[in-house]
Write a protein that holds these residues in place. Structure first.
Motif, PDB file in Angstrom:
ATOM      1  N   LEU A  68      37.796  37.544  59.999  1.00  0.00           N
ATOM      2  CA  LEU A  68      37.756  36.626  58.864  1.00  0.00           C
ATOM      3  C   LEU A  68      39.181  36.249  58.504  1.00  0.00           C
ATOM      4  N   SER A  69      39.467  34.959  58.528  1.00  0.00           N
ATOM      5  CA  SER A  69      40.765  34.463  58.094  1.00  0.00           C
ATOM      6  C   SER A  69      40.619  33.999  56.656  1.00  0.00           C
ATOM      7  N   VAL A  70      41.293  34.688  55.749  1.00  0.00           N
ATOM      8  CA  VAL A  70      41.125  34.434  54.321  1.00  0.00           C
ATOM      9  C   VAL A  70      42.057  33.293  53.889  1.00  0.00           C
ATOM     10  N   ASN A  71      41.468  32.109  53.700  1.00  0.00           N
ATOM     11  CA  ASN A  71      42.270  30.962  53.265  1.00  0.00           C
ATOM     12  C   ASN A  71      42.332  30.910  51.736  1.00  0.00           C
ATOM     13  N   GLN A  72      43.032  29.912  51.215  1.00  0.00           N
ATOM     14  CA  GLN A  72      43.224  29.830  49.766  1.00  0.00           C
ATOM     15  C   GLN A  72      41.917  29.587  49.022  1.00  0.00           C
ATOM     16  N   GLU A  73      41.009  28.850  49.642  1.00  0.00           N
ATOM     17  CA  GLU A  73      39.707  28.593  49.010  1.00  0.00           C
ATOM     18  C   GLU A  73      38.947  29.897  48.773  1.00  0.00           C
ATOM     19  N   ILE A  74      38.959  30.776  49.782  1.00  0.00           N
ATOM     20  CA  ILE A  74      38.289  32.076  49.650  1.00  0.00           C
ATOM     21  C   ILE A  74      38.987  32.918  48.591  1.00  0.00           C
ATOM     22  N   LYS A  75      40.330  32.915  48.620  1.00  0.00           N
ATOM     23  CA  LYS A  75      41.091  33.693  47.631  1.00  0.00           C
ATOM     24  C   LYS A  75      40.779  33.222  46.215  1.00  0.00           C
ATOM     25  N   ASP A  76      40.749  31.918  46.008  1.00  0.00           N
ATOM     26  CA  ASP A  76      40.478  31.370  44.674  1.00  0.00           C
ATOM     27  C   ASP A  76      39.091  31.772  44.184  1.00  0.00           C
ATOM     28  N   LYS A  77      38.124  31.762  45.106  1.00  0.00           N
ATOM     29  CA  LYS A  77      36.748  32.129  44.755  1.00  0.00           C
ATOM     30  C   LYS A  77      36.679  33.564  44.257  1.00  0.00           C
ATOM     31  N   TYR A  78      37.339  34.477  44.961  1.00  0.00           N
ATOM     32  CA  TYR A  78      37.262  35.892  44.599  1.00  0.00           C
ATOM     33  C   TYR A  78      38.211  36.253  43.462  1.00  0.00           C
ATOM     34  N   ASN A  82      37.976  38.963  40.201  1.00  0.00           N
ATOM     35  CA  ASN A  82      38.960  39.996  39.864  1.00  0.00           C
ATOM     36  C   ASN A  82      40.341  39.540  40.310  1.00  0.00           C
ATOM     37  N   LYS A  83      41.277  39.503  39.392  1.00  0.00           N
ATOM     38  CA  LYS A  83      42.616  38.995  39.688  1.00  0.00           C
ATOM     39  C   LYS A  83      43.534  40.061  40.280  1.00  0.00           C
ATOM     40  N   ASN A  84      43.097  41.311  40.306  1.00  0.00           N
ATOM     41  CA  ASN A  84      43.872  42.372  40.932  1.00  0.00           C
ATOM     42  C   ASN A  84      43.798  42.209  42.450  1.00  0.00           C
ATOM     43  N   GLN A  85      44.959  42.154  43.116  1.00  0.00           N
ATOM     44  CA  GLN A  85      44.994  41.857  44.551  1.00  0.00           C
ATOM     45  C   GLN A  85      44.213  42.876  45.374  1.00  0.00           C
ATOM     46  N   GLU A  86      44.389  44.155  45.083  1.00  0.00           N
ATOM     47  CA  GLU A  86      43.665  45.192  45.821  1.00  0.00           C
ATOM     48  C   GLU A  86      42.163  45.051  45.634  1.00  0.00           C
ATOM     49  N   ALA A  87      41.761  44.763  44.386  1.00  0.00           N
ATOM     50  CA  ALA A  87      40.331  44.691  44.071  1.00  0.00           C
ATOM     51  C   ALA A  87      39.661  43.487  44.727  1.00  0.00           C
ATOM     52  N   PHE A  88      40.279  42.299  44.620  1.00  0.00           N
ATOM     53  CA  PHE A  88      39.615  41.121  45.190  1.00  0.00           C
ATOM     54  C   PHE A  88      39.652  41.164  46.717  1.00  0.00           C
ATOM     55  N   LEU A  91      36.687  43.221  47.688  1.00  0.00           N
ATOM     56  CA  LEU A  91      35.448  42.458  47.557  1.00  0.00           C
ATOM     57  C   LEU A  91      35.254  41.526  48.751  1.00  0.00           C
ATOM     58  N   ILE A  92      36.319  40.841  49.131  1.00  0.00           N
ATOM     59  CA  ILE A  92      36.266  39.943  50.292  1.00  0.00           C
ATOM     60  C   ILE A  92      35.886  40.721  51.547  1.00  0.00           C
ATOM     61  N   ARG A  93      36.548  41.852  51.721  1.00  0.00           N
ATOM     62  CA  ARG A  93      36.343  42.677  52.915  1.00  0.00           C
ATOM     63  C   ARG A  93      34.904  43.151  53.031  1.00  0.00           C
ATOM     64  N   TYR A  94      34.344  43.668  51.952  1.00  0.00           N
ATOM     65  CA  TYR A  94      32.995  44.224  52.029  1.00  0.00           C
ATOM     66  C   TYR A  94      31.919  43.144  52.105  1.00  0.00           C
ATOM     67  N   ASP A  95      32.145  42.001  51.525  1.00  0.00           N
ATOM     68  CA  ASP A  95      31.200  40.892  51.702  1.00  0.00           C
ATOM     69  C   ASP A  95      31.183  40.445  53.170  1.00  0.00           C
TER      70      ASP A  95
END
Length: 312
Positions: A68-78, A82-88, A91-95
């Motif tokens: 999975l290549s996490v682009n800005q659209e995905i980052k903005d969604k997550y 949660n705005k904490n970098q580790e937390a979001f 979430l991305i990883r487990y989804d």
């Protein structure tokens, strides 16, 4: 290791670092149908090199490679969740893991956590609260539809893993952000790095003994929690429990049903959450942290971000 049928796929989270590379080399000796799942967050300039490294490793070993290549659209969604970098990032990883698991009809996910990870987590937990019934990381656990398996968690220290990889001339990548002082975990990691294996083993056994003392109560809570989950976290079921059970259920709920395990709850906050649930106000929300809330909907407990339900 866990008994898995020969024709079943297993999924392995591989970043390219020593832990996950060591794990996959172990699993190659036992399993044939392996899916490697890799997430490229593009947080660092080395991210693309690491993805290519994992991809080539899979090609050499005839493994299925899913990335999975996490682009800005995905980052903005997550980031809305949660705005904490580790937390979001988690979430991305487990989804993504859930998506790949569904694609290959498997729910087995292997992770490269080791004894240092166990110790770091246990120390962080004890700093936050003495309410935990289990300190550290379980060898086998579940997250929603995933069975999480950590074969290294009680067997290898980080330096032992690196020593074995170097001895066998197995290449791996190093994430330098793991040594940053930015996060509490990394600060703890630096402190543990100064200890000998004998000193770390002593601390490791301390937490193992704590966990053993709590095992009966933990198993009881897990059984009650399982029944609560079957009932879709029904409020009536929750309110029928005693106060101590309610406290343990809330801890379990937040740590297993919501992947952000950085939630810190003191006794006052815990009492406030229980009071909120007991009052059963469907028109009110209780904020856990940042923009994450608890709400009672149709007599069931849910966690949500504004109008977005994270887990119901």
């Amino acid at each position: 290791m866990v008994k898995i049928l020969k024709n079943n796929y297993i999924m392995v989270a591989v970043s390219g670092g020593p832990d996950s590379i060591f794990l996959i080399t172990k699993l190659l000796k036992k399993y044939q149908k392996i899916i490697v799942a890799h997430v490229n967050y593009h947080f660092r300039k080395e991210s693309n090199q690491e993805e290519e490294f994992v991809k080539l490793f899979c090609q050499k070993n005839n493994l299925i490679f899913e990335s999975l290549s996490v682009n800005q659209e995905i980052k903005d969604k997550y980031l809305k969740i949660n705005k904490n970098q580790e937390a979001f990032a988690r979430l991305i990883r487990y989804d993504f893991f859930k998506e790949i698991a569904n694609k290959y009809h498997t729910n087995y996910l292997f992770l490269g956590h080791h004894k240092d990870d166990f110790l770091e987590t246990a120390i962080m937990q004890e700093k936050r609260s003495n309410k935990y019934l289990f300190y550290g990381i379980l060898k086998k656990s579940t997250y929603q539809n995933l069975i999480l398996i950590r074969p290294l968690i009680d067997r290898y220290w980080k330096e032992e893993i690196i020593e074995k990889l170097n001895k066998n001339l197995i290449d791996y990548k190093i994430d330098k952000s793991n040594f940053s002082d930015k996060y509490l975990r990394n600060q703890i990691r630096k402190d543990l790095f100064l200890l000998s294996l004998k000193e770390k083993e002593k601390i490791f056994k301390y937490y193992q003994n704590l966990n053993k003392a709590n095992e009966f109560k933990r198993r009881k809570i897990e059984k009650i929690f399982k029944n609560w989950k079957i009932k879709d976290f029904e409020i009536i079921f929750f309110n029928n429990q005693n106060t101590n059970i309610k406290e343990a259920l809330i801890y379990k709920y937040l740590s297993t049903e919501f992947i952000d395990q950085n939630i810190s709850i003191n006794k006052n906050k815990l009492d406030a959450i229980i009071n909120f649930i007991n009052n059963n106000r469907g028109d009110k929300n209780y904020r856990i942290k940042n923009n994450i809330f608890i709400k009672i909907k149709n007599k069931n407990l849910i966690i949500f971000d504004n109008d977005l339900i994270i887990k119901s």
